[in-house]
Motif scaffolding. Sequence first.
Motif, PDB file in Angstrom:
ATOM      1  N   TYR A  13       0.837  -1.198   0.000  1.00 23.57           N
ATOM      2  CA  TYR A  13       0.000   0.000   0.000  1.00 23.57           C
ATOM      3  C   TYR A  13       0.872   1.248   0.000  1.00 23.57           C
ATOM      4  O   TYR A  13       1.845   1.341   0.757  1.00 23.57           O
ATOM      5  N   TRP A  14       0.545   2.185  -0.855  1.00 21.96           N
ATOM      6  CA  TRP A  14       1.153   3.516  -0.826  1.00 21.96           C
ATOM      7  C   TRP A  14       0.037   4.545  -0.704  1.00 21.96           C
ATOM      8  O   TRP A  14      -0.967   4.466  -1.429  1.00 21.96           O
ATOM      9  N   PRO A  15       0.175   5.512   0.177  1.00 22.66           N
ATOM     10  CA  PRO A  15      -0.874   6.523   0.382  1.00 22.66           C
ATOM     11  C   PRO A  15      -0.854   7.580  -0.717  1.00 22.66           C
ATOM     12  O   PRO A  15       0.141   7.715  -1.444  1.00 22.66           O
ATOM     13  N   PRO A  16      -1.929   8.358  -0.837  1.00 22.62           N
ATOM     14  CA  PRO A  16      -1.956   9.413  -1.863  1.00 22.62           C
ATOM     15  C   PRO A  16      -1.008  10.560  -1.557  1.00 22.62           C
ATOM     16  O   PRO A  16      -0.531  11.236  -2.463  1.00 22.62           O
ATOM     17  N   GLU A  17      -0.738  10.800  -0.268  1.00 21.91           N
ATOM     18  CA  GLU A  17       0.228  11.801   0.162  1.00 21.91           C
ATOM     19  C   GLU A  17       1.301  11.108   0.984  1.00 21.91           C
ATOM     20  O   GLU A  17       1.035  10.120   1.658  1.00 21.91           O
ATOM     21  N   ALA A  18       2.515  11.621   0.935  1.00 27.02           N
ATOM     22  CA  ALA A  18       3.627  10.992   1.651  1.00 27.02           C
ATOM     23  C   ALA A  18       3.355  10.937   3.151  1.00 27.02           C
ATOM     24  O   ALA A  18       2.903  11.909   3.749  1.00 27.02           O
TER      25      ALA A  18
ATOM     26  N   ARG B 262       1.740   8.669  -6.079  1.00 30.05           N
ATOM     27  CA  ARG B 262       2.044   9.399  -7.314  1.00 30.05           C
ATOM     28  C   ARG B 262       3.552   9.569  -7.499  1.00 30.05           C
ATOM     29  O   ARG B 262       4.066   9.515  -8.619  1.00 30.05           O
ATOM     30  N   ASP B 263       4.278   9.761  -6.398  1.00 31.30           N
ATOM     31  CA  ASP B 263       5.736   9.887  -6.492  1.00 31.30           C
ATOM     32  C   ASP B 263       6.370   8.564  -6.906  1.00 31.30           C
ATOM     33  O   ASP B 263       7.363   8.540  -7.647  1.00 31.30           O
ATOM     34  N   VAL B 264       5.801   7.458  -6.412  1.00 34.58           N
ATOM     35  CA  VAL B 264       6.296   6.140  -6.819  1.00 34.58           C
ATOM     36  C   VAL B 264       6.079   5.945  -8.315  1.00 34.58           C
ATOM     37  O   VAL B 264       6.974   5.497  -9.040  1.00 34.58           O
ATOM     38  N   LEU B 265       4.884   6.302  -8.788  1.00 36.33           N
ATOM     39  CA  LEU B 265       4.596   6.179 -10.218  1.00 36.33           C
ATOM     40  C   LEU B 265       5.590   6.996 -11.053  1.00 36.33           C
ATOM     41  O   LEU B 265       6.106   6.513 -12.070  1.00 36.33           O
ATOM     42  N   ALA B 266       5.857   8.225 -10.618  1.00 38.55           N
ATOM     43  CA  ALA B 266       6.778   9.088 -11.353  1.00 38.55           C
ATOM     44  C   ALA B 266       8.186   8.513 -11.358  1.00 38.55           C
ATOM     45  O   ALA B 266       8.881   8.542 -12.385  1.00 38.55           O
ATOM     46  N   ALA B 267       8.633   7.987 -10.206  1.00 39.31           N
ATOM     47  CA  ALA B 267       9.982   7.444 -10.109  1.00 39.31           C
ATOM     48  C   ALA B 267      10.137   6.197 -10.971  1.00 39.31           C
ATOM     49  O   ALA B 267      11.165   6.013 -11.642  1.00 39.31           O
ATOM     50  N   VAL B 268       9.136   5.331 -10.962  1.00 36.39           N
ATOM     51  CA  VAL B 268       9.215   4.109 -11.767  1.00 36.39           C
ATOM     52  C   VAL B 268       9.203   4.453 -13.256  1.00 36.39           C
ATOM     53  O   VAL B 268       9.969   3.888 -14.048  1.00 36.39           O
TER      54      VAL B 268
END
Length: 242
Positions: A122-127, A135-141
């Motif tokens: 699980y990753w939350p919508p905000e850090a 969203r940051d994970v998506l951008a990094a990948v």
Amino acid sequence: MTNRLADTLSPYLRAHADNPVDWYPWGDEAFAEARRRDVPMLISIGYSTCHWCHVMARESFADPETAARINEGFVAVKVDREEHPHVDGAYMAAASAFTQNLGWPLTVFTTPAGRAFYAGTYWPPEARPPMPAFRDVLAAVREAWTTRRAQAEESADAVTAALAEAAETTASSLPDAAALVEAARGLAAREDAEFGGFGGAPKFPVATTLRFLQHPLRPRGRAGGGRCRRTRARGDGRVGSA
């Protein structure tokens, strides 16, 4: 956007049918599309009674902006682990190379061939440190795939090789009948005879455990004496004993 989940047999997949994410069910079509677009795959694995699966669906997969980022950069696949336990087992093993906090929802990023090069749960919508925002994970990948693809593919190759080696080791040291009976006896000792399932709350349905206990190798006695009751799945979906 094509709704590919509405007519699937899985209630879990149908619950995601109206997401703005352009979901594919598990199958050849998703892999072919990833190869055609030359993008990585986002494989999301969960099940109907998983609390955090529903939380992530509500927070991220139902969010139009997050969905747009997924649709633009990935081929998204939704998997019901109860429908495809072999898929869940394989990617859970791969995910162990990236995180010790295994569980569901299981979120795996793979090459178009299906080889995992990053994974989490699980990753939350905000850090929420130490967890980054989804969203940051998506951008990094996506950045890794477009600018450092060789490293991503090397990571996928390393995970694949490690799993293959582990499988060979496991195959050469399979448990004998006595070990299987002892394992079944240990599971039977944890059976909740009143409410069903194993252990205390929260309980999670584990298809592999139930299938193992349906095998002819079952202990005749349970911890504390008495007869080992065979666990079965009742028609109403609950776990009971016979």
